[in-house]
Design a protein around this motif. Structure first.
Motif, PDB file in Angstrom:
ATOM      1  N   PRO A 221       0.818  -1.215   0.000  1.00 49.39           N
ATOM      2  CA  PRO A 221       0.000   0.000   0.000  1.00 49.39           C
ATOM      3  C   PRO A 221       0.851   1.263   0.000  1.00 49.39           C
ATOM      4  CG  PRO A 221      -0.009  -1.024   2.155  1.00 49.39           C
ATOM      5  CD  PRO A 221       0.667  -1.989   1.231  1.00 49.39           C
ATOM      6  N   ARG A 222       0.326   2.302  -0.611  1.00 49.19           N
ATOM      7  CA  ARG A 222       0.998   3.596  -0.683  1.00 49.19           C
ATOM      8  C   ARG A 222       0.210   4.618   0.120  1.00 49.19           C
ATOM      9  NH1 ARG A 222       0.490   7.757  -4.449  1.00 49.19           N
ATOM     10  NH2 ARG A 222      -0.885   6.417  -5.694  1.00 49.19           N
ATOM     11  N   LEU A 223       0.908   5.366   0.958  1.00 42.78           N
ATOM     12  CA  LEU A 223       0.264   6.362   1.801  1.00 42.78           C
ATOM     13  C   LEU A 223      -0.144   7.564   0.956  1.00 42.78           C
ATOM     14  CD1 LEU A 223      -0.540   7.193   4.679  1.00 42.78           C
ATOM     15  CD2 LEU A 223       1.730   8.201   4.926  1.00 42.78           C
ATOM     16  N   LEU A 224      -1.447   7.903   0.992  1.00 46.51           N
ATOM     17  CA  LEU A 224      -1.955   9.026   0.207  1.00 46.51           C
ATOM     18  C   LEU A 224      -2.063  10.300   1.041  1.00 46.51           C
ATOM     19  CD1 LEU A 224      -4.845   7.269  -1.777  1.00 46.51           C
ATOM     20  CD2 LEU A 224      -2.571   7.873  -2.612  1.00 46.51           C
ATOM     21  N   HIS A 225      -2.649  10.191   2.242  1.00 42.93           N
ATOM     22  CA  HIS A 225      -2.894  11.373   3.057  1.00 42.93           C
ATOM     23  C   HIS A 225      -2.617  11.063   4.524  1.00 42.93           C
ATOM     24  CE1 HIS A 225      -4.858  13.233  -0.407  1.00 42.93           C
ATOM     25  NE2 HIS A 225      -5.592  12.136  -0.526  1.00 42.93           N
ATOM     26  N   THR A 226      -2.097  12.065   5.231  1.00 37.98           N
ATOM     27  CA  THR A 226      -1.906  11.994   6.670  1.00 37.98           C
ATOM     28  C   THR A 226      -2.652  13.165   7.299  1.00 37.98           C
ATOM     29  OG1 THR A 226       0.271  10.970   6.442  1.00 37.98           O
ATOM     30  CG2 THR A 226      -0.247  12.008   8.550  1.00 37.98           C
ATOM     31  N   LEU A 227      -3.553  12.866   8.236  1.00 38.61           N
ATOM     32  CA  LEU A 227      -4.365  13.898   8.863  1.00 38.61           C
ATOM     33  C   LEU A 227      -4.193  13.854  10.372  1.00 38.61           C
ATOM     34  CD1 LEU A 227      -7.633  13.359   6.796  1.00 38.61           C
ATOM     35  CD2 LEU A 227      -5.874  15.049   6.376  1.00 38.61           C
ATOM     36  N   TRP A 228      -4.247  15.039  10.983  1.00 35.03           N
ATOM     37  CA  TRP A 228      -4.225  15.164  12.446  1.00 35.03           C
ATOM     38  C   TRP A 228      -3.003  14.493  13.073  1.00 35.03           C
ATOM     39  CZ3 TRP A 228      -9.453  13.061  11.220  1.00 35.03           C
ATOM     40  CH2 TRP A 228     -10.303  14.099  10.848  1.00 35.03           C
ATOM     41  N   ALA A 229      -1.872  15.092  12.828  1.00 33.82           N
ATOM     42  CA  ALA A 229      -0.626  14.552  13.379  1.00 33.82           C
ATOM     43  C   ALA A 229      -0.443  14.884  14.850  1.00 33.82           C
ATOM     44  CB  ALA A 229       0.568  15.087  12.583  1.00 33.82           C
ATOM     45  N   THR A 230      -1.260  15.807  15.399  1.00 38.19           N
ATOM     46  CA  THR A 230      -1.138  16.174  16.801  1.00 38.19           C
ATOM     47  C   THR A 230      -2.470  15.974  17.503  1.00 38.19           C
ATOM     48  OG1 THR A 230      -1.711  18.487  16.381  1.00 38.19           O
ATOM     49  CG2 THR A 230       0.616  17.896  16.241  1.00 38.19           C
ATOM     50  N   GLU A 231      -2.427  15.810  18.810  1.00 42.35           N
ATOM     51  CA  GLU A 231      -3.629  15.542  19.592  1.00 42.35           C
ATOM     52  C   GLU A 231      -4.514  16.782  19.753  1.00 42.35           C
ATOM     53  OE1 GLU A 231      -2.872  13.713  23.282  1.00 42.35           O
ATOM     54  OE2 GLU A 231      -1.964  11.912  22.421  1.00 42.35           O
ATOM     55  N   LYS A 232      -4.024  17.968  19.387  1.00 37.72           N
ATOM     56  CA  LYS A 232      -4.842  19.175  19.533  1.00 37.72           C
ATOM     57  C   LYS A 232      -6.004  19.185  18.544  1.00 37.72           C
ATOM     58  CE  LYS A 232      -2.159  22.096  16.376  1.00 37.72           C
ATOM     59  NZ  LYS A 232      -1.362  23.338  16.244  1.00 37.72           N
ATOM     60  N   ASP A 233      -5.898  18.418  17.462  1.00 34.35           N
ATOM     61  CA  ASP A 233      -6.974  18.370  16.475  1.00 34.35           C
ATOM     62  C   ASP A 233      -8.060  17.383  16.891  1.00 34.35           C
ATOM     63  OD1 ASP A 233      -5.732  20.200  14.612  1.00 34.35           O
ATOM     64  OD2 ASP A 233      -4.310  18.596  14.157  1.00 34.35           O
ATOM     65  N   MET A 234      -7.670  16.146  17.116  1.00 35.03           N
ATOM     66  CA  MET A 234      -8.620  15.114  17.537  1.00 35.03           C
ATOM     67  C   MET A 234      -7.940  14.175  18.514  1.00 35.03           C
ATOM     68  SD  MET A 234     -11.196  13.750  14.611  1.00 35.03           S
ATOM     69  CE  MET A 234     -12.713  14.640  14.277  1.00 35.03           C
ATOM     70  N   GLN A 235      -8.509  14.025  19.679  1.00 33.62           N
ATOM     71  CA  GLN A 235      -7.910  13.183  20.705  1.00 33.62           C
ATOM     72  C   GLN A 235      -8.465  11.766  20.619  1.00 33.62           C
ATOM     73  OE1 GLN A 235      -8.360  15.108  24.478  1.00 33.62           O
ATOM     74  NE2 GLN A 235      -7.267  16.946  23.863  1.00 33.62           N
ATOM     75  N   GLY A 236      -8.060  11.043  19.617  1.00 33.19           N
ATOM     76  CA  GLY A 236      -8.466   9.660  19.444  1.00 33.19           C
ATOM     77  C   GLY A 236      -9.713   9.515  18.603  1.00 33.19           C
ATOM     78  N   VAL A 237      -9.691   8.614  17.635  1.00 31.39           N
ATOM     79  CA  VAL A 237     -10.831   8.397  16.744  1.00 31.39           C
ATOM     80  C   VAL A 237     -11.679   7.251  17.289  1.00 31.39           C
ATOM     81  CG1 VAL A 237     -11.543   7.789  14.408  1.00 31.39           C
ATOM     82  CG2 VAL A 237      -9.553   9.259  14.752  1.00 31.39           C
ATOM     83  N   ALA A 238     -12.948   7.531  17.586  1.00 30.63           N
ATOM     84  CA  ALA A 238     -13.857   6.530  18.137  1.00 30.63           C
ATOM     85  C   ALA A 238     -14.535   5.701  17.060  1.00 30.63           C
ATOM     86  CB  ALA A 238     -14.917   7.212  19.000  1.00 30.63           C
ATOM     87  N   GLY A 239     -14.719   6.276  15.878  1.00 28.43           N
ATOM     88  CA  GLY A 239     -15.379   5.552  14.787  1.00 28.43           C
ATOM     89  C   GLY A 239     -15.515   6.443  13.572  1.00 28.43           C
TER      90      GLY A 239
END
Length: 375
Positions: free
Chosen positions: A195-213
């Motif tokens: 697989p090839r990485l296309l996009h990286t989002l929210w590299a820091t916890e100030k944007d989103m503190q953990g994805v629930a779903g």
């Protein structure tokens, strides 16, 4: 004369005491004894349960094969993945990742069903050939943060972790791998197509503190957008190009999150309630509307979307072992209907492609399969 009255009164009083002692005590109509409640649970289980799969450790994640009657079960304690027939007749271990010393937190199939992809508690993503059961590739880009959820979006793989990082990957074409090939030759074939990485989002916890779903909805022009819910109560809309279009503050701690029929279903652990929010994407502005429904007193540990009709619904698994279904409608009150029970917490749910059966994974080390037409 007085003595006779006292004697008569004593006889009557004694008779009343005896009568009260021997008569059955009244019981409240709506109250059941523990034995009666256990019997009610067992009756529900017998009515809707069609299979039990005992896995020997805690099952953490589930995925139903898109074309075959198999369920992929992600296990804890480095026990890997089990592929089990949905009728419980047989099971085979796909992989045991003891070298990772991790649990399988999330699991998905590629749309063609040829590859099963697992996300581990160490932040690794692993892919296995469904036929040969051999590992194809492994990616470790989530920096040891546990993978919380994964999904397929616009034919790409989306992975998210508990630190709020989100990645979008290409899905390689599944290679044809004969079962007799050695692990080394399998790796040589797989390394040519990773697989090839296309996009990286929210590299820091100030944007989103953990994805629930997360889940996919369509805008007015029929384009797919990704809806992501975080533990700290944020809802984000991501376009097909991997761009964050909007972030909306929900304001409550999110325990579980899913999307169905352009609705976001949120379980809030703070007030033990389930919220349903309309998501109305448009080509110019994609913004969720306010809460439209609230179902009280449901403690969810797992949710699974139910798109069986135009209104949609949700399957829920609670911290007390109950598996229930809520059908959305135009009525003001939505009432959960019990499908069955586990002895302990429900860890994961998965709806089969025909929408006729539901699999639930419990802390009691059992995966149960429910017939939705019978239950």
């Amino acid at each position: 004369m007085i003595n006779r009255k006292f004697i008569l009164f004593g006889v009557l009083l004694h008779a009343v005491v005896i009568l009260m002692a021997t008569s059955p005590s009244p019981r409240k109509k709506n109250r059941s004894t523990p034995r009666e409640e256990e019997g009610e649970r067992e009756a529900v289980a017998q009515r809707g349960e069609v299979a039990r799969i005992r896995v020997g450790c805690t099952p953490f994640s589930l995925a139903w094969h898109p074309t075959e009657n198999y369920i992929a079960i992600g296990l804890t304690d480095a026990q890997g993945i089990i592929a089990a027939k949905s009728d419980g007749s047989s099971a085979i271990r796909i992989a045991r990742e003891k070298t990772l010393k991790s649990s399988i937190r999330s699991i998905v199939f590629t749309p063609d069903g040829k590859t099963v992809i697992a996300g581990s508690s160490k932040g690794s993503i692993l892919a296995y050939d469904w036929v040969s059961r051999k590992r194809l590739w492994r990616k470790s880009t989530h920096k040891n943060s546990p993978i919380s959820c994964m999904c397929i979006f616009n034919h790409n793989l989306v992975t998210a972790d508990e630190s709020g990082n989100l990645r979008i990957w290409t899905i390689p074409t599944s290679p044809q791998i004969p079962e007799e090939l050695s692990e080394e030759k399998v790796q040589n074939i797989a390394n040519l197509n990773t697989p090839r990485l296309l996009h990286t989002l929210w590299a820091t916890e100030k944007d989103m503190q953990g994805v629930a779903g997360m889940g996919v909805v369509s805008d007015k022009e029929g384009r797919s957008v990704l809806v992501v819910g975080s533990y700290d109560g944020k809802i984000a809309i991501i376009s097909g190009r991997g761009k964050v279009v909007a972030i909306w503050e929900f304001g409550l701690y999110v325990q579980a999150f899913t999307v169905v029929n352009n609705k976001a279903i949120i379980s809030s652990g703070r007030d033990i309630s389930t919220y349903v929010i309309n998501i109305t994407p448009s080509s110019e502005d994609i913004t969720p509307e306010r809460v439209i429904k609230k179902v009280d007193k449901i403690s969810l540990d797992a949710v699974e979307p139910d798109g069986s009709d135009k209104y949609g619904g949700v399957f829920i698994g609670g911290s007390e072992g109950e598996v229930s279904r809520i059908r959305f409608s135009s009525t003001k009150k939505w009432v959960p209907k019990a499908i069955g029970y586990h002895a302990f917490d429900v860890m994961a749910l998965a709806l089969d492609p025909t929408r006729k059966k539901l699999a639930s994974a419990g802390l009691d080390e059992i995966v149960r399969v429910w017939d939705l037409e019978e239950g």
